[in-house]
Design an enzyme around this catalytic site. Structure first.
Site, short mmCIF file in Angstrom:
data_model
loop_
_atom_site.label_atom_id
_atom_site.label_comp_id
_atom_site.label_asym_id
_atom_site.label_seq_id
_atom_site.Cartn_x
_atom_site.Cartn_y
_atom_site.Cartn_z
N ALA A 178 -23.01 -47.87 -114.99
CA ALA A 178 -23.35 -47.23 -113.72
C ALA A 178 -24.79 -46.72 -113.74
CB ALA A 178 -22.40 -46.08 -113.42
N HIS A 217 -42.55 -44.25 -108.32
CA HIS A 217 -43.70 -43.96 -107.45
C HIS A 217 -44.50 -42.76 -107.94
CE1 HIS A 217 -42.09 -46.38 -103.77
NE2 HIS A 217 -42.46 -47.13 -104.78
N SER A 229 1.24 -27.29 -130.18
CA SER A 229 1.40 -26.81 -131.55
C SER A 229 2.89 -26.85 -131.87
CB SER A 229 0.85 -25.39 -131.71
OG SER A 229 1.56 -24.49 -130.88
N LEU A 236 -1.44 -27.39 -134.79
CA LEU A 236 -0.49 -27.53 -135.89
C LEU A 236 0.66 -28.45 -135.50
CD1 LEU A 236 0.63 -26.48 -138.66
CD2 LEU A 236 1.87 -24.76 -137.30
N PHE A 242 -10.10 -25.64 -134.72
CA PHE A 242 -10.29 -24.22 -134.47
C PHE A 242 -10.31 -23.48 -135.80
CE2 PHE A 242 -9.73 -25.59 -130.38
CZ PHE A 242 -9.48 -24.61 -129.44
N GLU A 286 -4.60 -22.06 -122.75
CA GLU A 286 -5.21 -23.33 -122.36
C GLU A 286 -4.74 -23.77 -120.98
OE1 GLU A 286 -4.29 -25.70 -125.79
OE2 GLU A 286 -5.91 -24.79 -126.98
#
Length: 486
Positions: free
Chosen positions: A21, A150, A288, A324, A355, A408
């Site tokens: 693109a 230009h 987890s 985990l 983390f 989250e």
């Protein structure tokens, strides 16, 4: 040839996904930021020449040449241009969306610095090419190249302005033409704020059409449809409408399809839709698992392995924080797909951001976790929430809900990411599904809401691999349909 809004979005997203693109920005893109258009810019020059600017608007290059011929130099016109383009202008939403998209090639006839500023605000390293001497040298680790064919207001004596400049362009800027010609052959362009009256572009498009004999790569542009309210009488309106239709048909000779919009604000909506649709190729996996009930350890791991494998088979990229009991299985599923197909590298399909579990120095764990989550979610359009449990403390103890999934989920909602908790995996994922059911349902169109409901009520036999496979397919089907038409 015209194209529908939905079709243009789909086509351009495919170009983004294949890394082909490109953008070509004309004066219209900068006008929305507060800069004047060329007609307004040359209005004073037209008055000085005793010409009517409305009658000269289709030959503004010629008007600029006449004015410089009269003044014997270009200093007066340069001063007008410098005054206008030195004004502080705020970035538009259009510039911001263009900078967020994974585009590495931007072309523009504009003198201002709005495109490169928008890119830099996104933390991208920009290589600016505004004259021939810039072309052989590249910025290290660049994320995008902006070709200012230009020139640049910061080097005003070298900007392309008059008919004489255009006539000499092939001598003064031959490599710009060569590079643009190559990009038009290899990339899919979206032209924004561009009228196609520029002689350089017409020359290059004509060359490509002749060489390829009708097999040119597809490109797209957006025009505002002729509006009756802009004309004094019906005859003028009808004439302008015929002219626009003929212009659209002429562009189709160069494989440029045109989308007509009723208002310029629709361009922002289209760019936002392109951005959101592209992001839905990348899925954030929040999960987890100290244990996998209602699955056992073997079938729970099989479920995660198969889910990640099937998602990358459908050309999705997965992003996770290496939760985990979840992260390692995702890696295994993606790795198996790659080993079986020999198509790509692991990092093309999976991004893991671990983390840290302990503080050191001045590191604040909570701040790092928050930043990690923001970074991961910023690239994603869909988030799956799985399991969500942990031991009560590091020394052991009872299995409790994993609060990270809730954090989250909330962050994904703020970021506008489509959220899909998988209720059958239990624990926090089940709680999210139940507590936010109304919000989750509102994310989907009618068709996809039914697919989600099937997943939500599906009674998976967690001990049977065939039942797990069927459950995985239901999740994958929903994700595919969300990406396609939600």
């Amino acid at each position: 040839m015209t194209i529908t809004k939905q079709r243009l979005i789909e086509k351009y997203v495919k170009a983004l996904e294949s890394n082909t693109a490109a953008i070509f920005a004309g004066a219209g893109l900068s006008c929305a930021a507060g800069f004047v258009n060329w007609k307004d810019l040359l209005n004073e020059a037209a008055d000085d020449l005793q010409l009517n600017i409305d009658k000269e608007e289709h030959d503004l290059v010629g008007l600029a040449q006449h004015y410089i011929n009269k003044k014997r130099n270009r200093s007066t016109l340069n001063a007008v241009i410098m005054d206008q383009f030195s004004k502080r202008a705020a970035l538009t939403d259009n510039h911001k969306f263009l900078a967020k998209l994974p585009i590495n090639t931007y072309w523009t006839t504009n003198y201002d610095s709005l495109i490169e500023k928008a890119l830099e605000d996104q933390g991208r390293i920009v290589d600016i090419k505004s004259n021939q001497t810039h072309l052989p040298v590249s910025v290290a680790n660049k994320d995008a190249t902006v070709y200012k064919m230009h020139g640049d207001i910061r080097d005003i004596d070298k900007i392309i302005l008059t008919r004489d400049d255009y006539e000499r362009y092939n001598l003064t800027h031959p490599k710009f033409r060569d590079i643009l010609e190559g990009d038009l052959l290899s990339k899919t362009f979206l032209f924004l704020g561009f009228s196609f009256t520029d002689p350089n572009i017409s020359y290059i498009l004509s060359r490509i059409r002749i060489v390829l004999e009708g097999n040119s790569r597809p490109h797209y542009c957006i025009f505002k449809e002729i509006d009756r309210n802009d004309y004094d009488n019906e005859d003028e309106f009808t004439y302008a409408k015929i002219k626009q239709q003929l212009h659209i048909e002429d562009l189709s000779r160069f494989s440029i399809e045109t989308l007509l919009v009723q208002d310029y604000s629709e361009i922002t909506e289209i760019l936002e839709a392109i951005y959101k649709k592209y992001k839905r190729k990348t899925i954030f996996i929040s999960g987890s698992a100290e244990e996998y009930t209602p699955f056992n350890r073997k079938t729970g791991q099989y479920f995660l392995h198969q889910l990640s494998k099937r998602l990358v088979e459908k050309d999705f990229k997965l992003v996770s924080g290496f939760g985990l009991g979840v992260g390692p299985l995702m890696i295994n599923g993606v790795a198996e797909y790659i080993n079986e197909n020999k198509k790509s590298r692991l990092q093309n399909h999976l991004s893991i951001l671990p983390f840290p579990q302990e503080s050191s120095g001045n590191l604040k764990i909570n701040d790092v976790w928050e930043n990690n989550r923001l970074e991961m979610l910023s690239d994603c359009g869909i988030a799956l929430f799985l399991f969500g449990n942990k031991v009560e403390n590091k020394e052991g103890g009872d299995i409790v809900l994993g609060t990270g999934l809730k954090d989250e989920y909330d962050l994904a909602e703020k970021q506008g990411v489509l959220r899909i908790p998988i209720k059958a995996t239990g624990y926090m994922a089940e709680k999210l599904s139940e507590n936010h059911n109304k919000d989750i349902q509102q994310q989907f169109n009618e068709q996809n809401r039914k697919l989600y409901d099937e997943i939500d009520i599906y009674d998976v036999n967690a001990m049977d691999l065939a039942s797990i496979d069927e459950f995985v397919e239901k999740i994958v089907t929903l994700v595919v349909e969300v990406k396609k038409n939600n």
